[in-house]
Design a protein around this motif. Structure first.
Motif, PDB file in Angstrom:
ATOM      1  N   GLN A 113       9.079  -3.677   3.397  1.00 17.62           N
ATOM      2  CA  GLN A 113       7.751  -3.098   3.545  1.00 17.62           C
ATOM      3  C   GLN A 113       7.046  -3.081   2.188  1.00 17.62           C
ATOM      4  N   GLU A 115       4.653  -1.282   1.043  1.00 16.49           N
ATOM      5  CA  GLU A 115       4.439   0.064   0.509  1.00 16.49           C
ATOM      6  C   GLU A 115       5.696   0.599  -0.156  1.00 16.49           C
ATOM      7  N   GLN A 116       6.832   0.402   0.500  1.00 16.36           N
ATOM      8  CA  GLN A 116       8.091   0.899  -0.059  1.00 16.36           C
ATOM      9  C   GLN A 116       8.429   0.196  -1.363  1.00 16.36           C
ATOM     10  N   LEU A 118       6.301  -1.140  -3.403  1.00 15.66           N
ATOM     11  CA  LEU A 118       5.336  -0.673  -4.394  1.00 15.66           C
ATOM     12  C   LEU A 118       5.719   0.699  -4.923  1.00 15.66           C
ATOM     13  N   TYR A 119       6.111   1.605  -4.030  1.00  7.77           N
ATOM     14  CA  TYR A 119       6.457   2.956  -4.470  1.00  7.77           C
ATOM     15  C   TYR A 119       7.657   2.927  -5.406  1.00  7.77           C
ATOM     16  N   GLN A 149      -1.936  -7.206   0.492  1.00  5.44           N
ATOM     17  CA  GLN A 149      -1.572  -5.913   1.065  1.00  5.44           C
ATOM     18  C   GLN A 149      -1.028  -4.957   0.001  1.00  5.44           C
ATOM     19  N   ILE A 150      -0.121  -5.445  -0.821  1.00  5.80           N
ATOM     20  CA  ILE A 150       0.452  -4.579  -1.856  1.00  5.80           C
ATOM     21  C   ILE A 150      -0.587  -4.269  -2.939  1.00  5.80           C
ATOM     22  N   HIS A 153      -2.832  -1.438  -1.772  1.00  7.70           N
ATOM     23  CA  HIS A 153      -2.167  -0.130  -1.928  1.00  7.70           C
ATOM     24  C   HIS A 153      -2.170   0.301  -3.388  1.00  7.70           C
TER      25      HIS A 153
END
Length: 196
Positions: A113, A115-116, A118-119, A149-150, A153
């Protein structure tokens, strides 16, 4: 671009050894498609093969640039007379002339994912922001990502600016790269879009 390819693009565009940078790049086995069990479907198998082939090309290109790829970081710091940087950083680069140390965390296309991923990268660059002051060196922190997408975010993580962290979306060509924010104040203020 897979993660090793994004690292190569960042190095060649923003801390090239030919411009006086000494660079250490970490590429781990998962970024090269060398971890995990047997892939369960044809698409995953092709992706793994593509990752492995691209990683081999990237390793050769980095080596030809004079970049150190993996190995003992402590020995690299000592051999070059650089202050030690704690942690497993994706890219560490020093420029003796301008006394600049650049730390970059990088995320490329992966099966996880966005988002994951990136975090995790944000956590790593925030930890790097806690690096004790390097005597006589200016520390620059960058989070580099590839993929819309990344990058979308990351563009919302503007609190990183307050920590002096810059963020860039790496694209197919340097002139298309998008600096999302420039916490260090050295990237966007230069006509050449470079940290020197």
């Amino acid at each position: 671009m897979f993660q090793p390819r994004v690292k190569l693009a960042f190095v060649t565009r923003y801390c090239p050894p030919e411009s006086g940078w000494k660079v250490f790049v970490d590429i781990d086995a998962s970024e090269e498609g060398r971890t995990g069990g047997e892939r369960s479907n044809k698409q995953a198998q092709e992706r793994q093969r593509d990752m492995q082939q691209d990683a081999a090309v990237v390793r050769t290109a980095l080596a030809n640039l004079g970049v150190t790829i993996g190995g003992n970081r402590g020995a690299w710091f000592n051999a070059n007379g650089f202050p030690a940087i704690e942690g497993d950083r994706d890219i560490i680069a020093f420029h003796r002339q301008v006394k600049r140390c650049l730390i970059a965390e990088v995320e490329g296309i992966s099966s996880g994912q966005p988002e994951q991923k990136l975090y995790k990268a944000i956590g790593q660059i925030v930890m790097a922001a806690g690096t004790p002051p390097l005597k006589d060196w200016q520390l620059c922190l960058v989070l580099a990502v590839h993929g819309k997408q990344i990058a979308d975010h990351l563009a919302r993580a503007t609190a990183l600016n307050k920590l002096g962290i810059s963020a860039v979306s790496i694209t197919d060509k340097k002139e298309n790269d998008l600096w999302l924010f420039d916490g260090a104040g050295i990237f966007l203020n230069k006509a050449r879009n470079e940290p020197l």
